[in-house]
Every structure is written in C-alpha cells, then in structure tokens.
Write a protein that holds these residues in place. Sequence first.
Motif, PDB file in Angstrom:
ATOM      1  N   UNK B 185      33.394  43.501  50.372  1.00 22.45           N
ATOM      2  CA  UNK B 185      32.817  42.165  50.201  1.00 22.45           C
ATOM      3  C   UNK B 185      33.569  41.439  49.093  1.00 22.45           C
ATOM      4  N   UNK B 186      33.470  40.109  49.093  1.00 19.45           N
ATOM      5  CA  UNK B 186      34.207  39.299  48.121  1.00 19.45           C
ATOM      6  C   UNK B 186      33.830  39.691  46.688  1.00 19.45           C
ATOM      7  N   UNK B 187      32.554  40.013  46.458  1.00 17.58           N
ATOM      8  CA  UNK B 187      32.111  40.390  45.116  1.00 17.58           C
ATOM      9  C   UNK B 187      32.832  41.628  44.590  1.00 17.58           C
ATOM     10  N   UNK B 188      33.090  42.572  45.499  1.00 19.08           N
ATOM     11  CA  UNK B 188      33.772  43.799  45.074  1.00 19.08           C
ATOM     12  C   UNK B 188      35.255  43.527  44.773  1.00 19.08           C
ATOM     13  N   UNK B 189      35.842  42.560  45.498  1.00 18.50           N
ATOM     14  CA  UNK B 189      37.236  42.196  45.208  1.00 18.50           C
ATOM     15  C   UNK B 189      37.306  41.514  43.840  1.00 18.50           C
ATOM     16  N   UNK B 190      36.339  40.617  43.568  1.00 19.50           N
ATOM     17  CA  UNK B 190      36.272  39.964  42.250  1.00 19.50           C
ATOM     18  C   UNK B 190      36.106  41.006  41.143  1.00 19.50           C
ATOM     19  N   UNK B 191      35.224  41.988  41.393  1.00 18.60           N
ATOM     20  CA  UNK B 191      34.970  43.039  40.413  1.00 18.60           C
ATOM     21  C   UNK B 191      36.256  43.846  40.136  1.00 18.60           C
ATOM     22  N   UNK B 192      36.979  44.195  41.201  1.00 17.76           N
ATOM     23  CA  UNK B 192      38.231  44.953  41.034  1.00 17.76           C
ATOM     24  C   UNK B 192      39.230  44.136  40.231  1.00 17.76           C
ATOM     25  N   UNK B 193      39.300  42.826  40.498  1.00 17.83           N
ATOM     26  CA  UNK B 193      40.220  41.955  39.766  1.00 17.83           C
ATOM     27  C   UNK B 193      39.820  41.926  38.286  1.00 17.83           C
ATOM     28  N   UNK B 194      38.514  41.732  38.030  1.00 19.50           N
ATOM     29  CA  UNK B 194      38.030  41.660  36.644  1.00 19.50           C
ATOM     30  C   UNK B 194      38.329  42.959  35.895  1.00 19.50           C
ATOM     31  N   UNK B 195      38.215  44.083  36.595  1.00 21.30           N
ATOM     32  CA  UNK B 195      38.458  45.385  35.964  1.00 21.30           C
ATOM     33  C   UNK B 195      39.920  45.808  36.037  1.00 21.30           C
TER      34      UNK B 195
END
Lengths: 352, 352
Positions: B185-195
């Motif tokens: 999901x898009x949220x998990x891609x954002x999370x991976x980017x943030x981390x």
Amino acid sequence: MSHRRYDAEALLTWATACLQQAGAAPEIADAVAYYLLEGDLLGHSTHGLIRLLNNADWLAQGKSLNKGQPEVLAERAATALWDAKFLPGPYVMPKAVAKACEMAKQAGSGTIVVKRSQHIAALSAYLTLATEQGLVVSIMCSTPGQQAVAPYGAKQAVFSPNPLAVGVPSTEHPLLVDISLSMTAAGKVRQAKANQQRLPYKALITPDGQWSDDPLTFFQQPGAALAPLGGELLGYKGYGLTLFSEIWTMALSQYGRTQGHQDGDANSVWVQVLDPSAFGSQSQFIEEVDALFAQARAAQPIKPDKPVRIPGQQACLNKQRQLREGVEYSAATLKVMQRCAERYQQPLPEPL
Amino acid sequence: MSHRRYDAEALLTWATACLQQAGAAPEIADAVAYYLLEGDLLGHSTHGLIRLLNNADWLAQGKSLNKGQPEVLAERAATALWDAKFLPGPYVMPKAVAKACEMAKQAGSGTIVVKRSQHIAALSAYLTLATEQGLVVSIMCSTPGQQAVAPYGAKQAVFSPNPLAVGVPSTEHPLLVDISLSMTAAGKVRQAKANQQRLPYKALITPDGQWSDDPLTFFQQPGAALAPLGGELLGYKGYGLTLFSEIWTMALSQYGRTQGHQDGDANSVWVQVLDPSAFGSQSQFIEEVDALFAQARAAQPIKPDKPVRIPGQQACLNKQRQLREGVEYSAATLKVMQRCAERYQQPLPEPL
C-alpha cells in the motif's frame, strides 16, 4: 495433430445422452451437459467436459442425486440457505443464481448459500445468468472433503483451493473474473503432471518446508501443500482471503470440514447478486464500468505488443470462436471423454 | 530511545481536543479521535494518529465537513447508497456498519455503499462493531482521486491500493483480516522512504517497465506503479480483485474516477454485514468457525518456532497490551503528532 475440434451442438447432445445413460433425469442431464460445455467454450479446459466422466460416474454410483430439487432450509428477504442433497452442481448453480437475482431485484441484494452441492465445475459459466439481466454477481466455493492449501506459515494443507468469481455487465462484454485464492489450483497441478511439466512458479510447499514447482510432490504421501496467493512473503493475504471464502461458504452453511470430510469433490457455495439500480441509475452504472475498463485498457503495457486486457474479454472471444469453428480438445482431454463415451455407450461425435 | 509510550485515555482526550480546535462538532471529534487511536491500538501504525494532522487540517480547510449527517440517496430492504458529503470517514463508518447490522438482522444481509466519505483510515477498526453482535462483516474501499496501482501487464497506474477487510466472531477473538489487493500500500512505501529502507520485495513497476523495491521510484515524476497482488506471474488475480473492489465501491455508488479525480484521499466504501442466524443456529456457526481456526492452528509450521496464527490474534493482543502499558509510537510518528499539537495548540500528553 494434438488438438481436435468438435461441433458444440453435437457435443451437447452427446454429453446429455451420456448423463441420461448414467441415470440423470432429463432436466439434470441437460443442465450438467450445458454448463460443463460452457466451461470449455469460455476456455476453462480443466473444468469442462473433461469432468463429464466424473459427473456421470457420480450419478451412476449414487454419489450425485439424479432427480429432485434443492431444499430451502432458511430464508429471509435477502438471504437463503439451501441443502442441495448432492444434486449435480451444474444443475443447482443456475437455480441459485436465478433465485439470488430475483431477491436482488426486490431487496437490492440476494445471497444464496448452498451446502452439499456436488462439484460445481467452472464458476465463470454461471456469471452471465446475472450479467445478462444487468446485475452484478459474486460466487465463492469450497470443498469440505479436500485439504490442499496450507495456512500462511504452514507446510501442511488445511483448506481447499477456493475460487472466487465475479461478473459485471458492461457495454462491450461482461467482466468475468474466476480465480483461485491459492497460488494455483489442484486441476492445474494435475494438468502439469499429465503434461510432464513443472509449474511456472514455486506454488508448492513440501513436507520438509521447501518451496517447489514439481507437481509430483503434490501426489506423494505425505504430499506437498499449495501455497496461498501471495506466496512466501505475501501469503498472509491469500490466507486471509481463503479464511474469508471458507467461512462465507462452510461456516454460514454450517457444513464444514467436520461434517463433510468424506464428501469427495462436493462443494459449499456462496452466490450473491446485487442490483445496481437499487443504488442509482442502471445506465450510469454501466457508464462507470465502461469508463473504468477504458482507463485500464489505456494504461501503457510493460510489453508494447501485450496491451492490458479486461478479464472476460478473452473468454468471450474463445466462446464466439469455438461456437463458430468448433470446440478444441487436447489429446489428454479426448482420452477421458473417450472413456466416458465407452462406459456410457454413447459414441463421441466425429471431429470437424 | 526510539519508541515512547502514551496512555490511551490521555491520547484520546488530546486528539479530540485537536479536532475540536480544528472546527469539528463534538460528536465528530469524538469519533475521529476514537477510531484513529483504535488503528494504533490494533497495530496499524500507518492508519492511526499519524493521520490526525491530516484529519484536523481537512476540517480546518473545509475539505472535510465538520458537522451533519450522511444523506440517504437510495434504500431497499437490504441495501442503501449514502452520500457522506466529505464527512470524516471515522465518523461515517460506524454509522454505516450500524445500519448494515440493523438491515442484516431483518433481511439476512445489509449492504451500505458510501460515496464521498473523507478518508476512512484503518478498516479493521470498524469490524468489531459487527462481530460483537455476532455478525460477520466485509468492508472494501477505493480512492477515486488516487492512481497508484497498475492493471496486470501495465507499467502505468490506474487504480488505488484498495483494502479488503473481513470480521468474523469466534469464541477466542474475532477474525480481523485487513489487506490491500496490491502487493503493498502507498502508506508502506511512504514508511519505507521515511525509514530510508528498501521494500521487502519488488512491488513497484517503473515507467521503463522494470520491477523495483526502491520506494523513491514511487515518488518520481512519472512515478513507478504498485503491482497488483500476485506480482509478475499471478498479478492477474490481484488485478481481478482490484476491479472487483473498484466496481463494488465506485461503480455501484456512481461516483468514480471521472467525478472524484480531484477529491484527494476521500473514499468510496462498501460495507456488508451478514447475520449467521439467518442461515442456521448462531452457536453452530461459532462452532464451525472455532473448528476451522483450530485446524489452521494445528497445521505444522514451516519454522517450528513460528506457529500458524489467525488474523486478528496479534491485533487483539496488541490492543490489550497497549491499553495496559501505553500506546507505542516511533520517533517519526511522534514528529507528525507534535506538528498537530503545535498547529492546534493542544500539547501532547507526557509519555509514560
């Protein structure tokens, strides 16, 4: 020559005669022959007339009920539970879809859960019964007597490879989705074994916990289990979808793996029809579906010569072509059909 | 220390105050705070109070409606279409589930389709509203303004990463399934980017048709598309499931990508509740579900120290633990919550 083509009308007559010879009442023989052939016409060769022999044998041996009607065990405005008493699935399913359509036109939705239906073959064969009336339909089924799919993280099978089918009317052709919620279905593993091929991906988990594409591992004792859709890293999704389908079919019908573990290929079934006009105008619904399909088709393909397709597009073309030019069968399928012809003394029609 | 813990009650008071400060009517502030926190409690950290700032800003900017009720546009015995007029999703959803429960108790099933709901956050937060009444529930949603998921075979995004959630009562704890029908999901891609991490698998298709696990490709112009569940070889299954969810939410509500392409994160939603006692005895239904879960749990695990789990088991444990010991937040989430605290002049509670 590895494939032969047969006139659809002649196949229908032949298959009906085999089933009558096996003891089916005329209306049952008609329905089973028609919907098995429909599976072939749409291109679902693992769920077409290759299963006529099974269907006839079940009738001859009393494993399928050869006459009668499903019994209504419970009914409300929008739901019902039926006991099919092992009537052949292709006889039960059109009745369940028709009843769900009738309910949906009144209540907005209609849901029929069926227990003890003998094997229902290709789910996609029943979808157009609803879409031709402008209605949308979903069908799920499970097999209480079959343990072939592992829960996520397990190497031992618990569930059946449950299909989910979805039908939606649109201007050009209906959407026809018909997928199993595991990485592959048992029929495809059997097909790979018969053709002495590997599976195209590692869909099997062996008893020692290894991922395998070897169909033979599935038939060993103890055998490999099919992995849920999503595989090694995302299999929790297919596992969730499988639990969904097992509960909506078996727990709602109160006929699960405990009661049905000796029922062979018999199915528990979920049929739900929705009437788009219960929510808004029918024509605007079709416009929305058409627009969605147009956007999907317009997406740039990964391979320039392989444009995006809408599920059902190829199936509808298959049906048109095979009605026109004859239904194609592989040598392996014809061998099974020939056994049926001999056992029930109804010679196969001549190929075209 | 990278994680801090906060008292759930104190967080609820704080989040409610932020939303009231942003202009929400009291009953709306209560519901949004409660269901965002519920997302955190269950362990869905991408759909918890990290979204409070968004929710408050939408209210302050008039992108969410700060008072009022969804409008009933059409209704039959078992179905309804609602227009939520951009009311906050966590306010609309409990009402939709409650109405679907009421219908199901009468008609056997109840289906509410909702258009123009502001973002509904974690679907799993609403499931126990039905399961606590002994009912089963499914929820799907889509985002008309978001194009992030490619059709099978395409390298260009058309669909949103649509979740499907399923809730079922059982003796021990409810089944809570909540999965997206894309590989991620898009949220998990954002999370991976943030981390600054890679995705755990190649879930992205770049504009030149390559499979990638690099979250940055998703944010480039043009960006990579998320692949449907099933990936390179089985993505036709996730594509079929995605079409299913887009049609059941957007086409039935007659509010799709054409009408809603500028609606940001607002959702089209499908809620369906079924009453098991419409089909048979409630207690036997629970027995069937319990037996199925027992069989799944008894399956031999691939890794001996990782037994099979039932979806919802971990979420329920997360909730119990965090209610007892405090709700855990990462530094990145706390940064967003701190921004919300400052913008709406409501200081964050002290950590435990």
